[in-house]
Design a protein around this motif. Structure first.
Motif, PDB file in Angstrom:
ATOM      1  N   ASN A  56       0.834  -1.198   0.000  1.00 16.22           N
ATOM      2  CA  ASN A  56       0.000   0.000   0.000  1.00 16.22           C
ATOM      3  C   ASN A  56       0.871   1.250   0.000  1.00 16.22           C
ATOM      4  N   VAL A  57       0.357   2.313  -0.574  1.00 14.10           N
ATOM      5  CA  VAL A  57       1.034   3.595  -0.581  1.00 14.10           C
ATOM      6  C   VAL A  57       0.225   4.544   0.290  1.00 14.10           C
ATOM      7  N   LEU A  58       0.913   5.239   1.163  1.00 16.59           N
ATOM      8  CA  LEU A  58       0.240   6.189   2.042  1.00 16.59           C
ATOM      9  C   LEU A  58       0.618   7.605   1.645  1.00 16.59           C
ATOM     10  N   CYS A  59      -0.348   8.484   1.704  1.00 13.27           N
ATOM     11  CA  CYS A  59      -0.101   9.876   1.372  1.00 13.27           C
ATOM     12  C   CYS A  59      -0.915  10.736   2.325  1.00 13.27           C
ATOM     13  N   SER A  60      -0.342  11.843   2.727  1.00 17.08           N
ATOM     14  CA  SER A  60      -1.000  12.711   3.692  1.00 17.08           C
ATOM     15  C   SER A  60      -2.047  13.596   3.004  1.00 17.08           C
ATOM     16  N   PRO A  61      -3.244  13.668   3.559  1.00 14.68           N
ATOM     17  CA  PRO A  61      -4.295  14.513   2.978  1.00 14.68           C
ATOM     18  C   PRO A  61      -4.299  15.943   3.520  1.00 14.68           C
ATOM     19  N   ARG A  62      -3.286  16.295   4.334  1.00 16.51           N
ATOM     20  CA  ARG A  62      -3.325  17.601   5.016  1.00 16.51           C
ATOM     21  C   ARG A  62      -3.467  18.776   4.076  1.00 16.51           C
ATOM     22  N   ARG A  63      -2.690  18.797   2.996  1.00 18.34           N
ATOM     23  CA  ARG A  63      -2.748  19.943   2.073  1.00 18.34           C
ATOM     24  C   ARG A  63      -4.124  20.033   1.423  1.00 18.34           C
ATOM     25  N   TRP A  64      -4.687  18.873   1.033  1.00 17.96           N
ATOM     26  CA  TRP A  64      -6.006  18.847   0.405  1.00 17.96           C
ATOM     27  C   TRP A  64      -7.069  19.314   1.391  1.00 17.96           C
ATOM     28  N   GLN A  65      -6.953  18.899   2.634  1.00 22.79           N
ATOM     29  CA  GLN A  65      -7.929  19.298   3.651  1.00 22.79           C
ATOM     30  C   GLN A  65      -7.798  20.778   3.995  1.00 22.79           C
ATOM     31  N   LYS A  66      -6.585  21.284   4.043  1.00 17.54           N
ATOM     32  CA  LYS A  66      -6.358  22.676   4.427  1.00 17.54           C
ATOM     33  C   LYS A  66      -6.786  23.656   3.339  1.00 17.54           C
ATOM     34  N   PHE A  67      -6.418  23.361   2.066  1.00 19.78           N
ATOM     35  CA  PHE A  67      -6.661  24.319   0.987  1.00 19.78           C
ATOM     36  C   PHE A  67      -7.829  23.969   0.075  1.00 19.78           C
ATOM     37  N   GLY A  68      -8.270  22.722   0.084  1.00 17.55           N
ATOM     38  CA  GLY A  68      -9.389  22.316  -0.759  1.00 17.55           C
ATOM     39  C   GLY A  68      -8.941  21.731  -2.088  1.00 17.55           C
ATOM     40  N   VAL A  69      -9.806  20.923  -2.660  1.00 19.06           N
ATOM     41  CA  VAL A  69      -9.498  20.181  -3.875  1.00 19.06           C
ATOM     42  C   VAL A  69      -9.246  21.104  -5.068  1.00 19.06           C
ATOM     43  N   ILE A  70     -10.083  22.107  -5.263  1.00 22.31           N
ATOM     44  CA  ILE A  70      -9.953  22.979  -6.442  1.00 22.31           C
ATOM     45  C   ILE A  70      -8.629  23.737  -6.416  1.00 22.31           C
ATOM     46  N   TYR A  71      -8.290  24.334  -5.278  1.00 20.04           N
ATOM     47  CA  TYR A  71      -7.049  25.112  -5.173  1.00 20.04           C
ATOM     48  C   TYR A  71      -5.822  24.220  -5.372  1.00 20.04           C
ATOM     49  N   VAL A  72      -5.776  23.086  -4.694  1.00 20.51           N
ATOM     50  CA  VAL A  72      -4.604  22.208  -4.785  1.00 20.51           C
ATOM     51  C   VAL A  72      -4.459  21.660  -6.204  1.00 20.51           C
ATOM     52  N   THR A  73      -5.536  21.268  -6.830  1.00 13.62           N
ATOM     53  CA  THR A  73      -5.480  20.765  -8.201  1.00 13.62           C
ATOM     54  C   THR A  73      -4.981  21.855  -9.146  1.00 13.62           C
ATOM     55  N   PHE A  74      -5.484  23.068  -8.990  1.00 15.43           N
ATOM     56  CA  PHE A  74      -5.047  24.193  -9.823  1.00 15.43           C
ATOM     57  C   PHE A  74      -3.551  24.465  -9.641  1.00 15.43           C
ATOM     58  N   MET A  75      -3.094  24.526  -8.396  1.00 13.74           N
ATOM     59  CA  MET A  75      -1.689  24.807  -8.130  1.00 13.74           C
ATOM     60  C   MET A  75      -0.784  23.691  -8.654  1.00 13.74           C
ATOM     61  N   ASN A  76      -1.205  22.444  -8.498  1.00 15.44           N
ATOM     62  CA  ASN A  76      -0.427  21.326  -9.025  1.00 15.44           C
ATOM     63  C   ASN A  76      -0.284  21.426 -10.542  1.00 15.44           C
ATOM     64  N   SER A  77      -1.370  21.782 -11.213  1.00 17.79           N
ATOM     65  CA  SER A  77      -1.315  21.878 -12.676  1.00 17.79           C
ATOM     66  C   SER A  77      -0.399  23.022 -13.106  1.00 17.79           C
ATOM     67  N   LYS A  78      -0.359  24.102 -12.359  1.00 15.41           N
ATOM     68  CA  LYS A  78       0.513  25.225 -12.702  1.00 15.41           C
ATOM     69  C   LYS A  78       1.982  24.895 -12.435  1.00 15.41           C
ATOM     70  N   LEU A  79       2.255  24.166 -11.349  1.00 10.84           N
ATOM     71  CA  LEU A  79       3.627  23.847 -10.993  1.00 10.84           C
ATOM     72  C   LEU A  79       4.242  22.794 -11.895  1.00 10.84           C
ATOM     73  N   VAL A  80       3.438  21.896 -12.429  1.00 12.13           N
ATOM     74  CA  VAL A  80       3.948  20.815 -13.266  1.00 12.13           C
ATOM     75  C   VAL A  80       4.305  21.308 -14.652  1.00 12.13           C
ATOM     76  N   LYS A  81       3.650  22.331 -15.147  1.00 15.27           N
ATOM     77  CA  LYS A  81       3.910  22.823 -16.520  1.00 15.27           C
ATOM     78  C   LYS A  81       5.259  23.393 -16.673  1.00 15.27           C
TER      79      LYS A  81
END
Length: 81
Positions: A56-81
């Motif tokens: 199993n792979v474990l990952c912390s949900p803290r960032r998603w819980q703190k900032f929300g799904v829309i914000y984290v997804t948006f920031m991830n897409s901007k940082l990966v480009k």
């Protein structure tokens, strides 16, 4: 998980000195320098996905819980480009 021989890791200089998304930068280093690694395949080298084990792979949900799904997804897409 990224897995590569220590000789290749040392050749590209190890992890970059940055606090976020250093794995993306490491893969970028690998892609740029793979042509300079003839003993590892040179230009004929192809990326491939290898699944190691069935653990199993474990990952912390803290960032998603703190900032929300829309914000984290948006920031991830901007940082990966």
């Amino acid at each position: 998980v990224l897995s590569l021989p220590a000789s290749v890791f040392n050749y590209i200089g190890g992890f970059p000195d940055q606090c976020l998304m250093e794995d993306y930068e490491l893969v970028s280093f690998l892609r740029k320098r793979v042509a300079l690694l003839p003993k590892f395949g040179g230009n004929d080298c192809r990326e491939k996905l290898v699944i190691i084990g069935d653990g199993n792979v474990l990952c912390s949900p803290r960032r998603w819980q703190k900032f929300g799904v829309i914000y984290v997804t948006f920031m991830n897409s901007k940082l990966v480009k």
